[in-house]
Design an enzyme around this catalytic site. Sequence first.
Site, PDB file in Angstrom:
ATOM      1  N   ASP A   1       3.514   3.407   1.380  1.00 19.84           N
ATOM      2  CA  ASP A   1       3.705   4.825   1.006  1.00 19.84           C
ATOM      3  C   ASP A   1       3.855   5.694   2.256  1.00 19.84           C
ATOM      4  OD1 ASP A   1       1.127   3.888   1.284  1.00 19.84           O
ATOM      5  OD2 ASP A   1       0.218   5.233  -0.171  1.00 19.84           O
TER       6      ASP A   1
ATOM      7  N   TYR B   1      10.069  -9.939  -8.014  1.00 17.87           N
ATOM      8  CA  TYR B   1      11.405 -10.229  -8.549  1.00 17.87           C
ATOM      9  C   TYR B   1      11.551 -11.663  -9.044  1.00 17.87           C
ATOM     10  CZ  TYR B   1      13.070  -5.792  -6.675  1.00 17.87           C
ATOM     11  OH  TYR B   1      13.258  -4.458  -6.423  1.00 17.87           O
TER      12      TYR B   1
ATOM     13  N   LYS C   1       1.126  -3.199   1.090  1.00 20.00           N
ATOM     14  CA  LYS C   1       0.113  -2.383   0.404  1.00 20.00           C
ATOM     15  C   LYS C   1      -1.148  -3.252   0.302  1.00 20.00           C
ATOM     16  CE  LYS C   1      -0.904   1.421  -1.910  1.00 20.00           C
ATOM     17  NZ  LYS C   1      -0.873   2.789  -1.370  1.00 20.00           N
TER      18      LYS C   1
END
Length: 332
Positions: free
Chosen positions: A204, A124, A171
């Site tokens: 995930d 961001y 991740k």
Amino acid sequence: MNKTITLIHGDGIGKDIIDATVKIIEATGVKITWDKQEAGFSTYEKYGSPLPDETIKSIERNKIALKGPLTTPVGTGFRSINIALRQHFKLFANLRPIKSFDGIDSLYRDLDFVVVRENTEGLYTGIEFMVNDDTAQSIKLISRDASLKICNFAFELARKEKRKKVTLTHKANIMKLSDGLFLRTGKEVAENYKDIQFEDIIVDAMAMKMVMNPKDFSVIVAPNLYGDILSDLGAGLIGGLGIAPSGNIGDDFAIFEPVHGSAPDIAGKNIANPISAILSGVMMLKYIGEPRAALKIEKSLGDLLKNSESRTIDIGGKLSTTEFTDAIIANI
Ligand code: NAI
């Protein structure tokens, strides 16, 4: 003690839900002077700037703001003002409590966990460019400094709220450097909080586990994008964005705001659900040391929601925004 707080109504349904929140806070007897300022798309149309200097100066003065949602043009136009505010005031933590209310139709009951989202970097930062006509690139930035701050914040919150576990999500199997740094920093911080259980879960799998076994979680700490997505997922588990509050917290400043957007499709109809804004106001009251007033509002709201008649339309009731607000005040 009389406190001055910057108040920004924002765009779309912002006026309705922020007015409702102010009326309810005032009904508790807490003395607040509201320093009203402007920001958002409507401000841009009026003055040619979505975030006037006067608004920035007001927050600099008052240190705390309560704001409504701001419309951001999609794919073009000015940069998100929300992100600009978070970066300018170094609001490194986005705190999103996910707490069920009896009576609201939702996938789960009795949920009570918090998503602690890193709020200043990750994907961001707004560093994006076209590599050529057909390829765009976004830069994901993860620093040790920001990772340390957010992980410390998550563990401190766990300790303060007597929560037993912090789950870090990442991740790092794919983004070995950026998410790897976030994970390594989290593990390092966890060493200083032996009284609190620590685990890490790949994002995930985390999404699936939150849907299947959300009660396994207490404090979830995540880089910016994962925190954004997982906190909306959390809101979905308890009945939707309309009831999820948030606080953007830094060392010196804090801005409280509902999680949802400006809902242009229902703006001006007096049907918006003000709960998310009201609960953001409740978070603000706790932050400024007014826990009794916060409790009064939570109790009044909780009691009211048990009755299916006394809810707004989006959650199965019949009340308008103003009728719902008046009912909460009557209950206080
Ligand atoms: P949205 O959250 O405004 O609306 C999504 C759906 O939820 C709409 O159908 C809307 O009617 C409904 N909804 C949202 N809040 C509600 C409420 N309080 N009561 C009843 N129904 C409600 O999301 P959308 O449409 O994607 O975004 C609209 C604008 O808001 C965009 O410009 C976006 O950038 C901005 N936005 C601003 C945020 C902020 O200022 N913190 C956060 C999210 C979006």
